[in-house]
Scaffold this active site. Structure first.
Site, mmCIF file in Angstrom:
data_model
loop_
_atom_site.group_PDB
_atom_site.id
_atom_site.type_symbol
_atom_site.label_atom_id
_atom_site.label_comp_id
_atom_site.label_asym_id
_atom_site.label_seq_id
_atom_site.Cartn_x
_atom_site.Cartn_y
_atom_site.Cartn_z
ATOM 1 N N LYS A 192 -4.365 5.229 -5.243
ATOM 2 C CA LYS A 192 -3.848 6.054 -6.344
ATOM 3 C C LYS A 192 -2.554 6.755 -5.945
ATOM 4 O O LYS A 192 -1.581 6.746 -6.695
ATOM 5 C CB LYS A 192 -4.876 7.112 -6.753
ATOM 6 C CG LYS A 192 -6.196 6.550 -7.242
ATOM 7 C CD LYS A 192 -7.101 7.648 -7.795
ATOM 8 C CE LYS A 192 -7.560 8.674 -6.775
ATOM 9 N NZ LYS A 192 -8.524 8.171 -5.786
ATOM 10 N N ARG A 306 -5.947 4.245 7.432
ATOM 11 C CA ARG A 306 -5.019 5.303 7.041
ATOM 12 C C ARG A 306 -5.211 6.529 7.927
ATOM 13 O O ARG A 306 -4.261 7.218 8.276
ATOM 14 C CB ARG A 306 -5.259 5.665 5.572
ATOM 15 C CG ARG A 306 -4.335 6.725 5.029
ATOM 16 C CD ARG A 306 -4.509 6.873 3.531
ATOM 17 N NE ARG A 306 -5.554 7.824 3.183
ATOM 18 C CZ ARG A 306 -5.953 8.074 1.925
ATOM 19 N NH1 ARG A 306 -5.431 7.431 0.911
ATOM 20 N NH2 ARG A 306 -6.890 8.957 1.686
ATOM 21 N N ARG A 324 -17.320 10.725 0.954
ATOM 22 C CA ARG A 324 -16.370 10.835 -0.164
ATOM 23 C C ARG A 324 -16.614 9.711 -1.173
ATOM 24 O O ARG A 324 -16.538 9.927 -2.385
ATOM 25 C CB ARG A 324 -14.928 10.793 0.355
ATOM 26 C CG ARG A 324 -14.517 12.123 0.984
ATOM 27 C CD ARG A 324 -13.307 12.002 1.878
ATOM 28 N NE ARG A 324 -12.136 11.494 1.181
ATOM 29 C CZ ARG A 324 -11.124 10.892 1.792
ATOM 30 N NH1 ARG A 324 -11.138 10.728 3.102
ATOM 31 N NH2 ARG A 324 -10.099 10.476 1.103
#
Ligand code: AMP
Length: 370
Positions: A192, A306, A324
């Protein structure tokens, strides 16, 4: 279209329609009260034009008086009615006809109802030029209604926006805001943030990432950052109230934006409701939720990869990453349903090169902005 202060208004009710409504009300008033020597009581400031028209058409003897109350600030009713000019006429035993420009929430009416009861009037009836059935929440009967209107902010024919517009001979409504507001949706690691950064430049929209705003606040050790940190470290959601208030503040900082890309918001149904209500109050809405669809295994891989460079503690720990994703499925994924019901959900395959995915998202956005 006209502009008053900072807002634009477009024609809504013509002079002819207004005259027709006043003729009708006046006909009824003549029929019922011609021989009653009523006191017309106008509610200032807004009713002066309507009052003048009704009184000109009245065929019997009558008296005229005014009261002044106030509850509006800008385009919002404050719910707090103040008497600015009270009754200056003996009304005991009299037939009163209250003349209102508009009955909205009804707060003013309730106040006047008390004043008139205290004044021991024989009877009073309410005549209003405009009536908002969706907004009216009180029990005071409204006998004579000129025109029923939806719950929009209007000006003209006595009604104002912060003092301006009363002299307009027709009625205007606030122009709907022509923003494009997108919710970029998808599980953590769907891409996103990457896509939002590209799309905001391409379409000149303001990108609000709630995660980024929280991280900025944590770095700067603000109160907001401190209250968010413990949740974020565990991969849990920050409480709705905190998040919603923060989001509103971010939108307000960019009041001139052509539109927004919301990234990471809403994440719960309460947030989605709050967003919809808030945008509505600003004359705009969420145009679409565009979702990046990516399978779980790829997400975990991407996030851990990441985590090696992002410096985000919540990316580096596999348990937090998994939590998450779990929180996403438990609390956030239902929003797909929420926007689908409104026909505003668009799913896009989130696996591929960055350019390919931008291309797919642009296909949806171009269609929306046509
Ligand atoms: P993100 O950068 O979008 O992955 O968000 C990182 C973390 O910030 C999340 O795991 C939450 O703890 C918090 N957060 C971000 N957006 C929201 C939101 N809309 N509601 C609650 N918590 C949020």
């Amino acid at each position: 279209m006209i502009k008053l202060h900072d807002l634009e208004f477009e024609p809504f009710i013509s002079e002819g329609e207004i005259t027709e409504a006043i003729d009708r009300i006046s006909g009824e008033l003549n029929q019922k009260y011609k021989h009653e020597k009523p006191v017309f009581l106008g509610v200032l400031n807004g009713s002066f034009m309507f009052a003048s028209e009704v009184i000109k058409r009245f065929e019997g003897d009558c008296e005229v008086s005014f009261v002044k109350l106030g509850s509006y600030e800008g385009t919002e009713t404050t719910g707090n009615v103040k008497t600015l000019i009270g009754l200056n006429q003996e009304l005991e035993g009299r037939q009163v006809i209250l003349l209102e420009d508009i009955v909205d929430t009804g707060n003013t009416l309730v106040e006047i109802d008390e004043i008139l009861k205290k004044a021991k009037v024989k009877d009073y009836k309410v005549a209003t030029l405009f009536f908002k059935p969706e907004a009216y929440k009180k029990n005071v009967p409204v006998e004579f209604k000129g025109l029923e209107i939806p719950n929009k902010f209007i000006v003209g024919f006595g009604l104002d926006y912060d003092g301006l517009g009363r002299n307009l001979t027709q009625v205007y409504k606030r122009k709907e805001n022509e923003m494009t507001n997108l919710v970029l949706f998808g599980p953590p690691g769907a891409g996103k943030g990457t896509q939002a950064t590209i799309l905001k430049d391409k379409y000149q929209l303001v990108h609000i990432s709630t995660g980024d705003v929280f991280r900025f606040n944590i770095k700067n050790q603000t109160e907001l950052g401190l209250s968010a940190k413990s949740y974020m470290d565990k991969g849990q959601l920050v409480p709705d109230e905190v998040t919603i208030n923060m989001l509103k503040a971010e939108v307000e900082k960019n009041a001139d934006a052509k539109g927004f890309i919301f990234d990471g918001f809403p994440r719960t149904e309460a947030q989605a409701e709050a967003l919809s209500e808030y945008l509505e109050s600003r004359g705009t809405k969420v145009d679409a939720m565009i979702a990046l669809e990516v399978e779980d295994e790829i997400l975990v891989e991407r996030l851990l990869e990441r985590g090696k460079t992002s410096g985000r503690p919540d990316d580096a720990n596999e348990n937090v990453v998994k939590n998450r994703i779990k929180v996403y499925y438990n609390e956030t994924a239902i929003l797909k349903n929420y926007y689908q019901k409104k026909d505003r959900y668009f799913g896009v395959n989130g696996v591929g090169s960055i350019e390919e995915i931008t291309e797919r998202l642009s296909g949806v956005i171009d269609q929306l902005m046509k």
